[in-house]
Write a protein that holds these residues in place. Sequence first.
Motif, PDB file in Angstrom:
ATOM      1  N   ARG A 192       0.851  -1.184   0.000  1.00 36.90           N
ATOM      2  CA  ARG A 192       0.000   0.000   0.000  1.00 36.90           C
ATOM      3  C   ARG A 192       0.889   1.237   0.000  1.00 36.90           C
ATOM      4  O   ARG A 192       2.103   1.129   0.103  1.00 36.90           O
ATOM      5  N   LEU A 193       0.284   2.408  -0.098  1.00 31.89           N
ATOM      6  CA  LEU A 193       1.074   3.626  -0.234  1.00 31.89           C
ATOM      7  C   LEU A 193       1.984   3.852   0.969  1.00 31.89           C
ATOM      8  O   LEU A 193       3.143   4.258   0.821  1.00 31.89           O
ATOM      9  N   SER A 194       1.510   3.552   2.182  1.00 31.53           N
ATOM     10  CA  SER A 194       2.284   3.874   3.380  1.00 31.53           C
ATOM     11  C   SER A 194       2.562   2.656   4.265  1.00 31.53           C
ATOM     12  O   SER A 194       3.147   2.824   5.334  1.00 31.53           O
ATOM     13  N   TYR A 195       2.171   1.458   3.831  1.00 29.31           N
ATOM     14  CA  TYR A 195       2.434   0.271   4.651  1.00 29.31           C
ATOM     15  C   TYR A 195       2.375  -0.967   3.779  1.00 29.31           C
ATOM     16  O   TYR A 195       2.052  -0.916   2.581  1.00 29.31           O
ATOM     17  N   LEU A 196       2.687  -2.113   4.382  1.00 26.64           N
ATOM     18  CA  LEU A 196       2.646  -3.411   3.711  1.00 26.64           C
ATOM     19  C   LEU A 196       1.724  -4.339   4.482  1.00 26.64           C
ATOM     20  O   LEU A 196       1.725  -4.353   5.716  1.00 26.64           O
ATOM     21  N   ARG A 197       0.956  -5.109   3.755  1.00 26.49           N
ATOM     22  CA  ARG A 197       0.090  -6.102   4.385  1.00 26.49           C
ATOM     23  C   ARG A 197       0.650  -7.492   4.094  1.00 26.49           C
ATOM     24  O   ARG A 197       0.971  -7.827   2.952  1.00 26.49           O
ATOM     25  N   PHE A 298      17.271   0.914   8.658  1.00 24.06           N
ATOM     26  CA  PHE A 298      15.831   0.763   8.459  1.00 24.06           C
ATOM     27  C   PHE A 298      15.193   0.311   9.766  1.00 24.06           C
ATOM     28  O   PHE A 298      15.786  -0.469  10.520  1.00 24.06           O
ATOM     29  N   VAL A 299      13.979   0.777  10.011  1.00 22.08           N
ATOM     30  CA  VAL A 299      13.205   0.361  11.178  1.00 22.08           C
ATOM     31  C   VAL A 299      11.877  -0.189  10.666  1.00 22.08           C
ATOM     32  O   VAL A 299      11.072   0.549  10.086  1.00 22.08           O
ATOM     33  N   THR A 300      11.655  -1.502  10.839  1.00 29.98           N
ATOM     34  CA  THR A 300      10.412  -2.147  10.413  1.00 29.98           C
ATOM     35  C   THR A 300       9.512  -2.328  11.628  1.00 29.98           C
ATOM     36  O   THR A 300       9.890  -2.999  12.593  1.00 29.98           O
ATOM     37  N   VAL A 301       8.336  -1.715  11.580  1.00 32.36           N
ATOM     38  CA  VAL A 301       7.367  -1.781  12.678  1.00 32.36           C
ATOM     39  C   VAL A 301       6.242  -2.713  12.253  1.00 32.36           C
ATOM     40  O   VAL A 301       5.674  -2.557  11.166  1.00 32.36           O
ATOM     41  N   ARG A 302       5.895  -3.671  13.108  1.00 37.21           N
ATOM     42  CA  ARG A 302       4.880  -4.670  12.786  1.00 37.21           C
ATOM     43  C   ARG A 302       3.727  -4.599  13.785  1.00 37.21           C
ATOM     44  O   ARG A 302       3.907  -4.218  14.942  1.00 37.21           O
ATOM     45  N   ALA A 303       2.538  -4.978  13.302  1.00 42.58           N
ATOM     46  CA  ALA A 303       1.347  -5.038  14.154  1.00 42.58           C
ATOM     47  C   ALA A 303       0.346  -5.968  13.495  1.00 42.58           C
ATOM     48  O   ALA A 303       0.478  -6.342  12.320  1.00 42.58           O
ATOM     49  N   THR A 304      -0.665  -6.354  14.249  1.00 42.55           N
ATOM     50  CA  THR A 304      -1.700  -7.234  13.707  1.00 42.55           C
ATOM     51  C   THR A 304      -2.813  -6.454  13.025  1.00 42.55           C
ATOM     52  O   THR A 304      -3.458  -6.956  12.107  1.00 42.55           O
ATOM     53  N   ARG A 305      -3.049  -5.213  13.461  1.00 44.24           N
ATOM     54  CA  ARG A 305      -4.096  -4.381  12.874  1.00 44.24           C
ATOM     55  C   ARG A 305      -3.508  -3.050  12.442  1.00 44.24           C
ATOM     56  O   ARG A 305      -2.500  -2.592  12.966  1.00 44.24           O
ATOM     57  N   GLU A 307      -4.763  -0.071  12.898  1.00 43.74           N
ATOM     58  CA  GLU A 307      -4.841   0.929  13.964  1.00 43.74           C
ATOM     59  C   GLU A 307      -3.670   0.789  14.932  1.00 43.74           C
ATOM     60  O   GLU A 307      -3.073   1.788  15.363  1.00 43.74           O
ATOM     61  N   ASP A 308      -3.334  -0.459  15.270  1.00 38.26           N
ATOM     62  CA  ASP A 308      -2.197  -0.686  16.147  1.00 38.26           C
ATOM     63  C   ASP A 308      -0.889  -0.272  15.475  1.00 38.26           C
ATOM     64  O   ASP A 308       0.034   0.229  16.138  1.00 38.26           O
ATOM     65  N   LEU A 309      -0.811  -0.474  14.161  1.00 41.51           N
ATOM     66  CA  LEU A 309       0.394  -0.081  13.438  1.00 41.51           C
ATOM     67  C   LEU A 309       0.582   1.433  13.478  1.00 41.51           C
ATOM     68  O   LEU A 309       1.706   1.920  13.675  1.00 41.51           O
TER      69      LEU A 309
END
Length: 348
Positions: A192-197, A298-305, A307-309
């Motif tokens: 996506r434009l600002s994140y990855l799923r 690089f800093v990779t931030v992960r979350a399940t949802r 909103e949490d991301l």
Amino acid sequence: MSEGVRLGDADAPARILGLDRLQLVLLAFGAAVLADALVRVHLVVLVGLGVALLAAALPAGERVSVAERLGLALAYAARPHVTSVVVERGDPCVVHALASATTRGYALRHRGRLDLSGADLDVARRVAQSLDALATAPSGRHASLHVVRDGDDIATLLCLGGRPPEGWTRDDALLARVSGVGLADHLWLLERLSYLRTTDGVCRVLRVRDYSAATVPLLAGLQRRRATTTVSLHLDVLDDARARRRVERLSHAATSNWAAASSWGFRETSRARRRVARTLEREAHVAEGRALVRLAVFVTVRATRLEDLDDAVAGTLRAARECGLVLDRGLGRQARWYCQSLPGGPGW
């Protein structure tokens, strides 16, 4: 090294008066078109073209001009948004993303906090010695260090093409975990434009742009956060001959620019003085046999949802500001940054 002149902002792209080459070219063409339109009659098109070129050279945040931002948007819209990451285990492992890279992953084995006993300095010194050795290696000059944190669980992975320093052991499972593929050895990314799923959640990749106000140790503030993050430090080691040519050329350019500016009566700023000092210090270290590296964090931030991301990314940006780092958000470049942050550095 910590007692010398500290790191500054990212200096890979050459800049003049804070502008890169594309912005300077757009400004020059825009000014030329407007000047030509002033001596002509009823040339509204030329006036509009000149204004458009000048507007395209304006900055649009994160040191990116309007033209570059438009180019990123067009490239994002034109390319496919599904990317696969595959890890082939072996000796060495092969990481396939937008490109392929071969590497070996080694985990740091220790007990307790290294900083309390001073062992962290020993680990850093041994890693630096390994990087110095890569400068004379015939191949495999890329190295990366990854710190994975999931709550209280922290693991450190060093990726090299050759033998590791003392205290590191081979761990392909940790390499797969850092890559995000897990036991399946395969991962699909939907950009996506600002994140990855991904199949197990969402993630966003940030990149450090400015180190000039960073505290020591450099990335301690980012590593202390309890969010699910991976801090990836990539080092591309230049060979000895190329490193010497590069630092000598940069030192000559820095001192010549300072001398020319002084002859025209311009005052030397503190920022320019520190830049020259960094350049001369870098040349001295290379002359002593130290490795010259291209650095990327690089800093990779992960979350399940999602909103949490968003909350986790906001916390990471806040922590970066507190420890003196400036992070780029990577709009339209998430898939490329994710692949470049992987062990071995695919695409470097």
